[in-house]
Design a protein around this motif. Structure first.
Motif, PDB file in Angstrom:
ATOM      1  N   GLY A 288       9.849  -9.597  -6.582  1.00 35.56           N
ATOM      2  CA  GLY A 288       9.261  -8.460  -5.879  1.00 35.56           C
ATOM      3  C   GLY A 288      10.320  -7.514  -5.352  1.00 35.56           C
ATOM      4  O   GLY A 288      10.171  -6.285  -5.422  1.00 35.56           O
TER       5      GLY A 288
ATOM      6  N   TRP B 292       9.608  -3.910  -6.782  1.00 31.41           N
ATOM      7  CA  TRP B 292       8.647  -3.206  -5.914  1.00 31.41           C
ATOM      8  C   TRP B 292       9.351  -2.698  -4.657  1.00 31.41           C
ATOM      9  O   TRP B 292       9.713  -3.492  -3.786  1.00 31.41           O
ATOM     10  CB  TRP B 292       7.488  -4.126  -5.546  1.00 31.41           C
ATOM     11  CG  TRP B 292       6.322  -3.434  -4.913  1.00 31.41           C
ATOM     12  CD1 TRP B 292       5.807  -2.224  -5.255  1.00 31.41           C
ATOM     13  CD2 TRP B 292       5.515  -3.913  -3.824  1.00 31.41           C
ATOM     14  NE1 TRP B 292       4.723  -1.911  -4.460  1.00 31.41           N
ATOM     15  CE2 TRP B 292       4.521  -2.944  -3.576  1.00 31.41           C
ATOM     16  CE3 TRP B 292       5.537  -5.078  -3.056  1.00 31.41           C
ATOM     17  CZ2 TRP B 292       3.566  -3.092  -2.577  1.00 31.41           C
ATOM     18  CZ3 TRP B 292       4.577  -5.240  -2.069  1.00 31.41           C
ATOM     19  CH2 TRP B 292       3.594  -4.252  -1.828  1.00 31.41           C
TER      20      TRP B 292
ATOM     21  N   ARG C 265       8.160  -1.161  -2.159  1.00 29.34           N
ATOM     22  CA  ARG C 265       7.376  -1.270  -0.918  1.00 29.34           C
ATOM     23  C   ARG C 265       7.490  -2.654  -0.281  1.00 29.34           C
ATOM     24  O   ARG C 265       7.085  -2.853   0.866  1.00 29.34           O
ATOM     25  CB  ARG C 265       5.910  -0.952  -1.232  1.00 29.34           C
ATOM     26  CG  ARG C 265       5.004  -0.876  -0.011  1.00 29.34           C
ATOM     27  CD  ARG C 265       5.437   0.237   0.937  1.00 29.34           C
ATOM     28  NE  ARG C 265       4.560   0.297   2.107  1.00 29.34           N
ATOM     29  CZ  ARG C 265       4.727  -0.440   3.216  1.00 29.34           C
ATOM     30  NH1 ARG C 265       5.722  -1.324   3.286  1.00 29.34           N
ATOM     31  NH2 ARG C 265       3.902  -0.305   4.231  1.00 29.34           N
TER      32      ARG C 265
END
Length: 473
Positions: free
Chosen positions: A392, A396, A398
């Motif tokens: 992640g 990603w 965020r």
């Protein structure tokens, strides 16, 4: 057996001699831990193949072929697919980060020293991998010399510890290249063709085995999925694998060399399954499928050649064992001792730590019988607890520190509870752990403030290569 003993003796002497050469190359921390980040295409590809194709892939892969036929290749195939995915999607970024451990990457991505749990889990995983690989020496040295398990473990483990302590990653890289060549010759160019000739070639093999032995999925869909989740995903985030990625001279070398290594693993997987299937035809009543390798070697190969193939088996064990040992040492000095002492370890500390951990692995391997369960626990927690936070963070923006911590804690707890309920070797723990970890990561990240822009700026600078350390720093 005199000729075989001579070949094995030459092999062992060569490994120790290569370790001595590696000591002369290991002059800095970067040299000792990541071979100075200077490996080119051939050395990178060879050492990556050597570490992932250990005793489980060689002796165990042939055993699976003996039991399941062609579909027994899936264990090694998932390893190859994991290596291909790692290098196709992530290796370039990992090389640019210029870190030494997975935990350092997490700290860099999320900010702060918030990943102690990752360091502890990775330490347990690498130690159990070292112990498992060391324990495997008992079988090979018993076949060779008839010695007890403890003596076999002591002999094999001491050789690995010696050359690993001397030159660190440089010694391990040089021995891996030699071991890669020996494995290629011994397994792919000697044992595979001689096994097929003994059963009348591919046509003779097909006529003498049950139809399901030629079905590539007969091992079962659930087993294949579990292999993918455990070994394929485990290779994406394991410290022992990442540390080899960090040795590449450039992102391009890592990507190209890694893709070649992944393809080599696929070939190796099918080779082991074919050898095991041929062994089923020749020796259908073996009490233990893992004896198929030793039985084929002992009965089909002439003196000298037999020694070469046994050296190939030793190569498989030693490359995995030494890779796990240097990874465990790196995690210890960087993520655990480094945090306690609040200063980086020097090369002397790295050598002492490698020696202590190597001796610990030998003692533990002598004392326990069921390290497979311990390694399964470590793999389950590694994948179920850490996979989402690590990948992640790479894909990603965020994702937040709070989300990463929540996913690691919840995923690890769910895995442990599920193993207590369903059993250590059940498939459910990895499924439940990954699911819980993913949900927590996404939900908590979306509910908490975004990562500090200064942290992301530093992260992006590393990924762009703007903040790369000098190769010999």
């Amino acid at each position: 057996m005199v000729g075989d003993y001579a070949v094995i003796a030459l092999y062992i002497a060569g490994m120790i001699g290569i370790g001595w050469v590696g000591m002369r190359l290991a002059r800095t921390k970067s040299d000792y831990l990541v071979a100075g980040r200077r490996l080119g295409w051939f050395m990178y590809s060879g050492t990556m193949s050597a570490i992932v194709l250990g005793g489980a892939s060689t002796i165990g892969g042939i055993g699976l072929g003996y039991t399941h036929g062609i579909s027994g290749a899936w264990l090694v195939l998932t390893i190859g697919l994991g290596i291909l995915a790692l290098h196709a999607f992530f290796a370039r970024r990992l090389v640019k980060l210029r870190v030494y451990t997975v935990s350092e990457m997490l700290d860099l991505r999320y900010g702060g020293s918030s990943t102690v749990i990752a360091g502890v889990v990775m330490w347990g995983y690498t130690l159990m991998l070292t112990v498992t690989s060391t324990l495997s020496f008992a079988t090979v040295f018993h076949v060779l010399f008839g010695v007890s398990s403890a003596i076999g473990i002591a002999i094999g483990g001491s050789i690995v510890v010696l050359y690993s302590v001397l030159g660190g990653m440089w010694s391990i890289t040089l021995t891996d290249i030699a071991q890669f060549v020996i494995k290629t010759i011994g397994i792919l160019l000697v044992l595979l063709p001689m096994s097929l000739v003994a059963v009348g070639g591919f046509d003779g093999l097909a006529q003498r085995v049950p139809p399901d032995f030629l079905d590539p999925t007969s091992i079962g869909g659930a087993t294949i999925i579990t292999y993918v989740l455990t070994y394929g995903f485990g290779l994406l985030i394991g410290q022992d694998i990442w540390q080899r990625v960090f040795t590449a001279r450039s992102p391009r070398v890592a990507t190209g060399g890694g893709l070649v290594s992944g393809a080599y693993c696929l070939v190796y997987g099918f080779a082991g399954a074919l050898i095991g299937t041929a062994a089923k035809v020749l020796y259908p009543n073996l009490g233990n499928a893992d004896d198929a390798f030793a039985t084929v070697v002992a009965n089909l190969l002439p003196t000298g050649v037999r020694g070469l193939v046994l050296a190939a088996a030793l190569s498989a064990l030693m490359s995995t064992s030494s890779g796990a040992l240097i990874a465990c040492s790196t995690v210890t000095t960087t993520d655990i001792l480094g945090r306690l002492r609040d200063k980086p370890a020097d090369i002397r500390t790295n050598r002492i730590t490698t020696l202590v951990l190597g001796l610990l692995a030998i003692v533990v391997a002598m004392a326990v019988n069921d390290v497979v369960s311990a390694l399964t626990v470590a793999y389950n927690i590694l994948v179920g607890g850490l996979l989402v936070a690590i990948l992640g963070g790479l894909v990603w923006k965020r994702g937040t520190r709070a989300g990463a911590l929540a996913s690691m804690v919840v995923g690890s707890v769910v895995v442990i509870v599920s193993m207590a309920v369903h059993g250590l070797l059940a498939n459910e723990p990895i499924y439940y752990g990954l699911g819980a970890s993913l949900v927590c990561y996404v939900v908590v990240s979306l509910l908490t403030p975004r990562t500090d822009p200064a942290v992301l700026e530093m992260w992006n600078e590393r990924l762009s290569g703007a903040d790369a350390e000098p190769a010999n720093a």
